[in-house]
Write a protein that holds these residues in place. Sequence first.
Motif, PDB file in Angstrom:
ATOM      1  N   VAL A  75       0.827  -1.213   0.000  1.00 56.87           N
ATOM      2  CA  VAL A  75       0.000   0.000   0.000  1.00 56.87           C
ATOM      3  C   VAL A  75       0.862   1.264   0.000  1.00 56.87           C
ATOM      4  CG1 VAL A  75      -1.677   1.316   1.361  1.00 56.87           C
ATOM      5  CG2 VAL A  75      -1.942  -1.167   1.095  1.00 56.87           C
ATOM      6  N   LYS A  76       2.007   1.214   0.663  1.00 55.21           N
ATOM      7  CA  LYS A  76       2.854   2.397   0.751  1.00 55.21           C
ATOM      8  C   LYS A  76       3.501   2.758  -0.581  1.00 55.21           C
ATOM      9  CE  LYS A  76       3.828   2.022   5.688  1.00 55.21           C
ATOM     10  NZ  LYS A  76       4.872   1.876   6.741  1.00 55.21           N
ATOM     11  N   ALA A  77       3.414   1.864  -1.551  1.00 57.76           N
ATOM     12  CA  ALA A  77       3.953   2.147  -2.880  1.00 57.76           C
ATOM     13  C   ALA A  77       2.955   2.871  -3.773  1.00 57.76           C
ATOM     14  CB  ALA A  77       4.390   0.853  -3.555  1.00 57.76           C
ATOM     15  N   VAL A  78       1.716   3.017  -3.328  1.00 56.49           N
ATOM     16  CA  VAL A  78       0.661   3.580  -4.168  1.00 56.49           C
ATOM     17  C   VAL A  78       0.995   4.978  -4.697  1.00 56.49           C
ATOM     18  CG1 VAL A  78      -1.718   4.478  -4.113  1.00 56.49           C
ATOM     19  CG2 VAL A  78      -1.229   2.148  -3.347  1.00 56.49           C
ATOM     20  N   PRO A  79       1.435   5.933  -3.857  1.00 51.36           N
ATOM     21  CA  PRO A  79       1.727   7.274  -4.405  1.00 51.36           C
ATOM     22  C   PRO A  79       2.751   7.245  -5.542  1.00 51.36           C
ATOM     23  CG  PRO A  79       1.658   7.344  -2.015  1.00 51.36           C
ATOM     24  CD  PRO A  79       1.621   5.897  -2.399  1.00 51.36           C
ATOM     25  N   SER A  80       3.773   6.437  -5.411  1.00 52.63           N
ATOM     26  CA  SER A  80       4.802   6.364  -6.455  1.00 52.63           C
ATOM     27  C   SER A  80       4.266   5.694  -7.719  1.00 52.63           C
ATOM     28  CB  SER A  80       6.024   5.608  -5.940  1.00 52.63           C
ATOM     29  OG  SER A  80       6.614   6.294  -4.850  1.00 52.63           O
ATOM     30  N   LEU A  81       3.445   4.668  -7.558  1.00 52.27           N
ATOM     31  CA  LEU A  81       2.827   4.026  -8.714  1.00 52.27           C
ATOM     32  C   LEU A  81       1.890   4.998  -9.437  1.00 52.27           C
ATOM     33  CD1 LEU A  81       2.086   0.561  -7.098  1.00 52.27           C
ATOM     34  CD2 LEU A  81       3.569   0.925  -9.085  1.00 52.27           C
ATOM     35  N   GLU A  82       1.192   5.812  -8.679  1.00 54.13           N
ATOM     36  CA  GLU A  82       0.318   6.821  -9.290  1.00 54.13           C
ATOM     37  C   GLU A  82       1.132   7.839 -10.080  1.00 54.13           C
ATOM     38  OE1 GLU A  82      -3.570   7.005  -6.368  1.00 54.13           O
ATOM     39  OE2 GLU A  82      -1.827   8.201  -5.804  1.00 54.13           O
ATOM     40  N   GLU A  83       2.270   8.239  -9.548  1.00 53.24           N
ATOM     41  CA  GLU A  83       3.130   9.180 -10.260  1.00 53.24           C
ATOM     42  C   GLU A  83       3.621   8.585 -11.573  1.00 53.24           C
ATOM     43  OE1 GLU A  83       6.290  10.301  -7.670  1.00 53.24           O
ATOM     44  OE2 GLU A  83       4.986  11.366  -6.248  1.00 53.24           O
ATOM     45  N   VAL A  84       3.977   7.314 -11.554  1.00 50.35           N
ATOM     46  CA  VAL A  84       4.447   6.642 -12.770  1.00 50.35           C
ATOM     47  C   VAL A  84       3.320   6.571 -13.800  1.00 50.35           C
ATOM     48  CG1 VAL A  84       5.204   4.414 -13.707  1.00 50.35           C
ATOM     49  CG2 VAL A  84       6.312   5.365 -11.673  1.00 50.35           C
ATOM     50  N   LEU A  85       2.137   6.199 -13.365  1.00 53.04           N
ATOM     51  CA  LEU A  85       1.003   6.120 -14.285  1.00 53.04           C
ATOM     52  C   LEU A  85       0.719   7.478 -14.912  1.00 53.04           C
ATOM     53  CD1 LEU A  85      -1.359   4.686 -15.625  1.00 53.04           C
ATOM     54  CD2 LEU A  85      -2.668   4.976 -13.502  1.00 53.04           C
ATOM     55  N   ASN A  86       0.899   8.536 -14.169  1.00 52.13           N
ATOM     56  CA  ASN A  86       0.631   9.896 -14.646  1.00 52.13           C
ATOM     57  C   ASN A  86       1.713  10.448 -15.558  1.00 52.13           C
ATOM     58  OD1 ASN A  86      -1.857  11.026 -13.922  1.00 52.13           O
ATOM     59  ND2 ASN A  86      -1.214  11.310 -11.792  1.00 52.13           N
ATOM     60  N   ASP A  87       2.884   9.853 -15.538  1.00 48.50           N
ATOM     61  CA  ASP A  87       4.040  10.414 -16.239  1.00 48.50           C
ATOM     62  C   ASP A  87       4.084   9.908 -17.685  1.00 48.50           C
ATOM     63  OD1 ASP A  87       6.452  11.356 -17.146  1.00 48.50           O
ATOM     64  OD2 ASP A  87       7.596  10.741 -15.376  1.00 48.50           O
ATOM     65  N   LEU A  88       3.592  10.707 -18.603  1.00 46.50           N
ATOM     66  CA  LEU A  88       3.507  10.291 -20.000  1.00 46.50           C
ATOM     67  C   LEU A  88       4.860  10.255 -20.688  1.00 46.50           C
ATOM     68  CD1 LEU A  88       0.276  12.142 -21.194  1.00 46.50           C
ATOM     69  CD2 LEU A  88       0.516   9.829 -20.271  1.00 46.50           C
ATOM     70  N   SER A  89       5.906  10.697 -20.016  1.00 41.19           N
ATOM     71  CA  SER A  89       7.242  10.591 -20.595  1.00 41.19           C
ATOM     72  C   SER A  89       7.788   9.171 -20.485  1.00 41.19           C
ATOM     73  CB  SER A  89       8.209  11.564 -19.907  1.00 41.19           C
ATOM     74  OG  SER A  89       8.515  11.139 -18.586  1.00 41.19           O
ATOM     75  N   LEU A  90       7.167   8.361 -19.646  1.00 40.16           N
ATOM     76  CA  LEU A  90       7.610   6.983 -19.455  1.00 40.16           C
ATOM     77  C   LEU A  90       7.009   6.075 -20.527  1.00 40.16           C
ATOM     78  CD1 LEU A  90       7.320   6.731 -15.569  1.00 40.16           C
ATOM     79  CD2 LEU A  90       9.386   7.104 -16.924  1.00 40.16           C
ATOM     80  N   HIS A  91       7.713   4.987 -20.811  1.00 39.13           N
ATOM     81  CA  HIS A  91       7.265   4.037 -21.828  1.00 39.13           C
ATOM     82  C   HIS A  91       5.911   3.439 -21.426  1.00 39.13           C
ATOM     83  CE1 HIS A  91       7.255   0.538 -24.497  1.00 39.13           C
ATOM     84  NE2 HIS A  91       8.271   1.083 -25.153  1.00 39.13           N
ATOM     85  N   PRO A  92       5.021   3.215 -22.402  1.00 40.29           N
ATOM     86  CA  PRO A  92       3.716   2.623 -22.071  1.00 40.29           C
ATOM     87  C   PRO A  92       3.802   1.321 -21.299  1.00 40.29           C
ATOM     88  CG  PRO A  92       3.684   3.444 -24.317  1.00 40.29           C
ATOM     89  CD  PRO A  92       5.099   3.588 -23.827  1.00 40.29           C
ATOM     90  N   ILE A  93       4.849   0.508 -21.536  1.00 39.83           N
ATOM     91  CA  ILE A  93       4.955  -0.765 -20.816  1.00 39.83           C
ATOM     92  C   ILE A  93       5.136  -0.534 -19.323  1.00 39.83           C
ATOM     93  CG2 ILE A  93       7.473  -1.058 -21.036  1.00 39.83           C
ATOM     94  CD1 ILE A  93       7.013  -4.017 -21.507  1.00 39.83           C
ATOM     95  N   VAL A  94       5.781   0.585 -18.948  1.00 40.56           N
ATOM     96  CA  VAL A  94       5.982   0.913 -17.539  1.00 40.56           C
ATOM     97  C   VAL A  94       4.686   1.456 -16.943  1.00 40.56           C
ATOM     98  CG1 VAL A  94       7.392   2.204 -15.898  1.00 40.56           C
ATOM     99  CG2 VAL A  94       8.407   1.413 -18.047  1.00 40.56           C
TER     100      VAL A  94
END
Length: 314
Positions: A75-94
């Motif tokens: 559960v404590k990883a949720v904020p970071s996972l949300e940031e990754v999902l929001n970051d369109l500069s990252l590859h779609p696979i990520v």
Amino acid sequence: MDSENSFRSSSEMEKFLCDLLLDQSHHISERYRALFSLRNIQGAGSREALIRAMRDSSNLLAHEAAFALGQMQDVKAVPSLEEVLNDLSLHPIVRHEAAEALGAIGLDSIIPLLKKSLKSDPAPEVRETCDLALRRIEEKKNKSHKGKIFFEEPSPFLSVDPATATLFASSINELRDVLLNEEEKMYKRYSALFTLRNEGGASSVDAIIASLNAKSALMRHEVAYVLGQLQNRAASDALSQIIRNVNEHPMVRHEAAEALGSIADLDSVALLKEFSRDPEPIVSQSCEVALSMLEYEREGKSFEFLFLQSPHVK
């Protein structure tokens, strides 16, 4: 690398694994060994290392780090996972894997972001993953509201799946029809896929192989992943065709490569060696990792530093 055998404490082992995971001077297969081991450790150190790894220059490693956090259901990883999902500069696979991890963790608070990404993310595989994650969370929520316990049939492969296997009686033919129906909801098709995987048997494997022709790249990648879990040689030819198809989505070719590594017949190994030089890093690195895993198995060693069972590579 045998230094892991000399540690005096689990904290020393954890630090070694975290440092190895994040050190880009090491070969991708050694960093994968560290990643596989860290997902067996619950704690701040392993969590933070995996979170940092989601920003790695290797999209393959970054997506696997997101997958690991989802499998850990941290559960404590949720904020970071949300940031990754929001970051369109990252590859779609990520981003896809971050969305799947959020669905695996399953908090109600995740729903608004998943709905936003479902509408706005430019990559269809990410949008489809958000839809799956939403349906998984909503299934859990609806059963809780009805006073029922959300029962998820334990996976015989020790994985937290993006859809629950069906709990009602269905024939193999009925499940096949659902899986191959392009008009059916993706969540229901995934559910049929995991039910067929759990059933096993030639007819189930045949149905799963047939679904490699699905229109959705996301579905094709999950099917290849499942065939890797099953380790059935009947899938070798179909998976080989996928990895040879340079026009196929990298996430599908990646899963095909790792599935061939799990099957590990002579033709599969030869193909992995051939495509370890593929110009797409997601594919070439997948082949390198698969070959490295096979080498450790041939030597009677564990690919992981920690000799514990963990979910299948994703």
